[in-house]
Design an enzyme around this catalytic site. Structure first.
Site, PDB file in Angstrom:
ATOM      1  N   ASP A 297      -9.096  52.304  34.698  1.00 59.63           N
ATOM      2  CA  ASP A 297      -8.149  51.568  33.873  1.00 59.63           C
ATOM      3  C   ASP A 297      -8.272  52.014  32.423  1.00 59.63           C
ATOM      4  O   ASP A 297      -8.639  53.157  32.149  1.00 59.63           O
ATOM      5  CB  ASP A 297      -8.398  50.060  34.021  1.00 59.63           C
ATOM      6  CG  ASP A 297      -7.115  49.257  33.995  1.00 59.63           C
ATOM      7  OD1 ASP A 297      -6.513  49.123  32.910  1.00 59.63           O
ATOM      8  OD2 ASP A 297      -6.700  48.750  35.051  1.00 59.63           O
TER       9      ASP A 297
ATOM     10  N   HIS B 171      -6.218  45.733  29.034  1.00 60.11           N
ATOM     11  CA  HIS B 171      -5.883  45.614  30.447  1.00 60.11           C
ATOM     12  C   HIS B 171      -7.089  45.687  31.388  1.00 60.11           C
ATOM     13  O   HIS B 171      -7.259  44.841  32.288  1.00 60.11           O
ATOM     14  CB  HIS B 171      -4.871  46.713  30.776  1.00 60.11           C
ATOM     15  CG  HIS B 171      -4.186  46.604  32.081  1.00 60.11           C
ATOM     16  ND1 HIS B 171      -4.640  47.247  33.213  1.00 60.11           N
ATOM     17  CD2 HIS B 171      -3.049  45.964  32.454  1.00 60.11           C
ATOM     18  CE1 HIS B 171      -3.814  47.009  34.224  1.00 60.11           C
ATOM     19  NE2 HIS B 171      -2.831  46.230  33.790  1.00 60.11           N
TER      20      HIS B 171
ATOM     21  N   SER C   8      -0.752  44.542  38.692  1.00 60.19           N
ATOM     22  CA  SER C   8      -2.086  44.893  38.185  1.00 60.19           C
ATOM     23  C   SER C   8      -3.088  43.787  38.467  1.00 60.19           C
ATOM     24  O   SER C   8      -4.283  44.053  38.654  1.00 60.19           O
ATOM     25  CB  SER C   8      -2.034  45.138  36.676  1.00 60.19           C
ATOM     26  OG  SER C   8      -1.430  46.365  36.372  1.00 60.19           O
TER      27      SER C   8
END
Length: 324
Positions: A7, A45, A234
């Site tokens: 990520d 994220h 996600s």
């Protein structure tokens, strides 16, 4: 079980992650070093994805991930533009010790012309990992299905999530219906809660006044080390990634290869498709998706029988309960 989070980077010092993060098996393809820490000004994220997978339990702090005692590897791959070689190296990285690789990333939403492209090096890497990873049992690759439905993106054309060697995960709301953003397609075999754009999922955030939850964010948690507004495919993907830890020991999950270890690949009863409904979009194929839970093994393939990524996706069920 070892879960690798590819990520934007993971906050290695977060109080709800620090006890589960490996000390020696992290990497940063963007910075070409062993520190996957994010740029706290933009890279939020990955820390939220990691918390959904394996935020620590019984520490009087914050939230609990789906597999709270899993070992996390933080892999920084998508914080900056990466190459096909980077993607391939990531998919091949430490496949001897990593059981599950979570990938909450893919083509940018709203650009359908990009959906059909994945580099040949990446394609070869996931094929090799599925065949030979984990001593021949197969590395499990989980990919977010994509959030571009409202833009007209067709998930079945996504060369990453649509690859036969990965498990694509779509998102549903807390009412058990497909979200407005989650891409469909004949390749989708499972789904998990992903928030609906209004009600998100609580998870870890960058510590302090960084990340999604800042002192200027309204309607958020008081503790800024966490956020309740994380959503998307996600968020759904890591919920599926770590459920393998609840179904069977990693050595029993054989993917795309002959299982050589003692014991079956455990397959649980799947939710009837009628329970969620068959999802039809006027511009897409008829799509049936099955909600996953760790409801317990009830049947299995025999030792030595070939198991596909789709079999592994069906090996787990997920009973959703709102995380708030």
């Amino acid at each position: 079980v070892v879960v690798a989070v590819f990520d934007t980077g993971v906050d290695l010092t977060h109080p709800d992650l620090v006890d589960n993060i490996s000390a020696n098996n992290n990497y940063d393809w963007n910075g070409v070093d062993t520190d996957p820490s994010p740029d706290v000004t933009v890279d939020f994220h990955g820390t939220s994805v990691a918390g959904l997978a394996a935020a620590r339990d019984n520490n009087t702090t914050g939230v609990v991930g789906v597999a709270p005692r899993a070992t996390l590897y933080g892999l920084r791959l998508i914080a900056l533009p990466e190459t096909d070689q980077d993607d391939a190296d990531a998919m091949a990285w430490k496949n001897d010790i990593i059981q599950i690789k979570n990938n909450s990333w893919g083509p940018a939403d709203g650009y359908p012309s990009y959906l059909g492209y994945a580099g040949s090096l990446w394609e070869n890497a996931v094929a090799d990992g599925t065949a030979a990873g984990r001593g021949g049992l197969g590395t499990i690759y989980v990919f977010a299905a994509g959030n571009g439905k409202s833009y007209g993106d067709q998930g079945s054309k996504d060369a990453f999530a649509g690859n036969v060697n990965v498990i694509p995960v779509s998102a549903i709301t807390n009412q058990g219906v497909s979200t407005y953003y989650s891409e469909g397609g004949a390749h989708i075999v499972t789904c998990a809660p992903g928030g609906d754009g209004t009600t998100g999922i609580v998870t870890t955030d960058l510590a302090g006044n960084n990340g999604y939850n800042t002192n200027t964010t309204t309607g958020e948690l008081g503790n800024r080390d966490y956020t309740k507004k994380f959503d998307g495919t996600s968020a759904a993907a890591p919920l599926v990634s770590v459920l393998g830890a609840h179904v069977a020991p990693p050595q029993l999950l054989a993917v795309g290869a002959q299982a050589q270890q003692v014991g079956p690949v455990l397959i649980a009863d799947v939710v009837e498709r009628a329970d969620l409904g068959l999802l039809r979009d006027q511009q897409r194929d008829l799509v049936g998706v099955e909600l996953l839970s760790d409801g317990g093994p009830v049947r299995g393939t025999q030792r030595g029988q070939r198991a596909t990524p789709q079999d592994v996706a069906h090996a787990i069920q997920f009973d959703h309960e709102e995380i708030e």
